[in-house]
Design a protein around this motif. Structure first.
Motif, PDB file in Angstrom:
ATOM      1  N   UNK A 162       0.833  -1.200   0.000  1.00 28.67           N
ATOM      2  CA  UNK A 162       0.000   0.000   0.000  1.00 28.67           C
ATOM      3  C   UNK A 162       0.867   1.250   0.000  1.00 28.67           C
ATOM      4  N   UNK A 163       1.902   1.267   0.842  1.00 27.83           N
ATOM      5  CA  UNK A 163       2.796   2.423   0.888  1.00 27.83           C
ATOM      6  C   UNK A 163       3.493   2.626  -0.456  1.00 27.83           C
ATOM      7  N   UNK A 164       3.923   1.535  -1.088  1.00 34.30           N
ATOM      8  CA  UNK A 164       4.614   1.639  -2.376  1.00 34.30           C
ATOM      9  C   UNK A 164       3.685   2.143  -3.470  1.00 34.30           C
ATOM     10  N   UNK A 165       2.451   1.641  -3.505  1.00 37.28           N
ATOM     11  CA  UNK A 165       1.498   2.081  -4.523  1.00 37.28           C
ATOM     12  C   UNK A 165       1.128   3.546  -4.345  1.00 37.28           C
ATOM     13  N   UNK A 166       0.924   3.956  -3.104  1.00 37.48           N
ATOM     14  CA  UNK A 166       0.578   5.352  -2.841  1.00 37.48           C
ATOM     15  C   UNK A 166       1.752   6.278  -3.141  1.00 37.48           C
ATOM     16  N   UNK A 167       2.961   5.819  -2.861  1.00 37.40           N
ATOM     17  CA  UNK A 167       4.141   6.617  -3.195  1.00 37.40           C
ATOM     18  C   UNK A 167       4.256   6.803  -4.700  1.00 37.40           C
ATOM     19  N   UNK A 168       3.955   5.756  -5.460  1.00 40.26           N
ATOM     20  CA  UNK A 168       4.031   5.862  -6.923  1.00 40.26           C
ATOM     21  C   UNK A 168       3.055   6.907  -7.453  1.00 40.26           C
ATOM     22  N   UNK A 169       1.800   6.883  -6.988  1.00 39.48           N
ATOM     23  CA  UNK A 169       0.828   7.843  -7.500  1.00 39.48           C
ATOM     24  C   UNK A 169       1.122   9.247  -6.998  1.00 39.48           C
ATOM     25  N   UNK A 170       1.717   9.359  -5.809  1.00 40.67           N
ATOM     26  CA  UNK A 170       2.105  10.691  -5.318  1.00 40.67           C
ATOM     27  C   UNK A 170       3.200  11.284  -6.194  1.00 40.67           C
ATOM     28  N   UNK A 171       4.196  10.475  -6.534  1.00 39.60           N
ATOM     29  CA  UNK A 171       5.263  10.943  -7.438  1.00 39.60           C
ATOM     30  C   UNK A 171       4.676  11.321  -8.793  1.00 39.60           C
ATOM     31  N   UNK A 172       3.762  10.497  -9.304  1.00 37.72           N
ATOM     32  CA  UNK A 172       3.118  10.788 -10.581  1.00 37.72           C
ATOM     33  C   UNK A 172       2.376  12.117 -10.534  1.00 37.72           C
ATOM     34  N   UNK A 173       1.617  12.348  -9.463  1.00 32.78           N
ATOM     35  CA  UNK A 173       0.832  13.576  -9.340  1.00 32.78           C
ATOM     36  C   UNK A 173       1.733  14.801  -9.230  1.00 32.78           C
ATOM     37  N   UNK A 174       2.777  14.700  -8.406  1.00 39.93           N
ATOM     38  CA  UNK A 174       3.672  15.846  -8.219  1.00 39.93           C
ATOM     39  C   UNK A 174       4.401  16.187  -9.514  1.00 39.93           C
ATOM     40  N   UNK A 175       4.902  15.169 -10.217  1.00 40.16           N
ATOM     41  CA  UNK A 175       5.607  15.425 -11.471  1.00 40.16           C
ATOM     42  C   UNK A 175       4.667  15.952 -12.547  1.00 40.16           C
ATOM     43  N   UNK A 176       3.414  15.503 -12.547  1.00 37.78           N
ATOM     44  CA  UNK A 176       2.463  16.014 -13.533  1.00 37.78           C
ATOM     45  C   UNK A 176       2.163  17.492 -13.301  1.00 37.78           C
ATOM     46  N   UNK A 177       2.252  17.930 -12.060  1.00 37.40           N
ATOM     47  CA  UNK A 177       1.991  19.348 -11.765  1.00 37.40           C
ATOM     48  C   UNK A 177       3.131  20.256 -12.194  1.00 37.40           C
ATOM     49  N   UNK A 178       4.290  19.676 -12.511  1.00 39.79           N
ATOM     50  CA  UNK A 178       5.388  20.501 -13.028  1.00 39.79           C
ATOM     51  C   UNK A 178       5.115  20.991 -14.440  1.00 39.79           C
TER      52      UNK A 178
END
Length: 325
Positions: free
Chosen positions: A261-277
């Motif tokens: 769960x932590x790994x999956x949530x970390x992946x989508x958090x990284x995806x969201x943050x990078x998409x906001x760039x």
């Protein structure tokens, strides 16, 4: 991969989610689905951010292998952690040898698991539970925690598959909660087997064994295949599989699921943050906020191990656009 991953994960997520939220496990499924639906498309970024994104994806996929292997051992060889390690090693060897699941095989597996799930739900609701069903109490923390547990089992950016997965989770979870109650379900190490025992369905145990094998082994094999796609050369998945086998031997199914769960949530958090760039969107903001909220309810060991794993994975993952060897 969606059907087998969901079936394999639910074999333990029912108990872990009930322990976190009781009846609010059902609400947690809805929150997890909202996050899965909001995840933005993978952004086109420069080399170093792309490597971080690839590393997060690798860790997220690899973390599913100990979950499947530990669930396999919990149902088929209770108390024998070595069985989980053996399962992970066999799957790793099969993946390195190039074994793949054909499309028709996935379709058959999905059909079998759907029939098994429908039968389980029907049995749970057909027989009056031994204890009366109690009304749920509002527990915001339990709602969020159960959503975090269920999130790695759901598909992303696939509305039709996501809707079907949520319906399946709600039906199976409602049946188990109705039959066992949130307390008994939360205390169970093998919730599906205990629910069948509650309805005098011990005669169906051989069928349950088949469901366990047909869900956990293919799900682990597909996860290893996903890991291989993030690596620069084919045999690099072998050391990753060895790490997964060690984790399967050391972690019980609940700990393995929390790490996934932590790994999956970390992946989508990284995806969201990078998409906001490249531009801030409502979906990216909602994804980031929900991911952080759900991560906050996971135990520190899962968060720390995920951070360490992602940092280590950046050294071995290939950059976006680099073909695998």
């Amino acid at each position: 991969m969606v059907g087998v991953r969901l079936a394999a994960g639910l074999l333990i997520a029912l108990a872990v989610g009930a322990r976190a939220g009781g009846w609010w496990l059902l609400g947690g499924a809805v929150v997890a689905a909202l996050l899965a639906w909001c995840v933005p498309e993978v952004p086109a970024v420069k080399a170093n951010p792309a490597r971080l994104l690839s590393a997060a994806g690798l860790v997220s996929r690899l973390a599913l292998v100990p979950v499947c292997a530990s669930v396999f051992a919990a149902y088929l060889a209770p108390g024998q952690r070595w069985a989980a390690a053996v399962c992970a090693l066999v799957v790793t060897a099969a993946g390195a040898a190039g074994l793949r699941l054909a499309r028709y095989a996935r379709a058959w597996l999905l059909g079998i698991l759907l029939v098994a799930g429908a039968g389980f739900v029907a049995l749970c609701f057909a027989i009056e539970p031994a204890q009366p069903v109690t009304a749920p109490r509002l527990a915001t923390g339990g709602l969020v925690a159960s959503a975090a547990v269920l999130f790695p089992l759901l598909p992303r950016r696939k509305p039709a598959w996501l809707a079907g997965s949520v319906i399946a989770v709600l039906a199976v979870a409602a049946g188990a909660l109705y039959q066992l109650g949130p307390v008994r379900l939360a205390l169970s190490g093998v919730p599906v087997r205990d629910a069948l025992a509650a309805v005098d369905g011990q005669a169906l145990d051989p069928l349950l064994v088949g469901v366990v094998v047909l869900s956990t082994v293919p799900a682990a094999l597909l996860a290893i295949g996903g890991v291989r796609e993030e690596l620069p050369w084919r045999w690099a998945s072998v050391p990753c599989g060895l790490i997964a086998a060690a984790a399967a031997a050391l972690l019980d199914p609940e700990q393995a699921l929390l790490l996934a769960a932590a790994a999956a949530l970390a992946e989508v958090l990284v995806t969201a943050v990078l998409s906001m760039t490249t531009g801030i969107t409502a979906r990216a903001v909602i994804t980031a906020v929900l991911a952080v909220t759900l991560l906050a309810w996971l135990p520190p060991f899962a968060l720390l191990e995920t951070v360490v794993a992602v940092v280590a994975a950046t050294a071995v993952t290939r950059r976006s656009g680099t073909p695998a060897g």
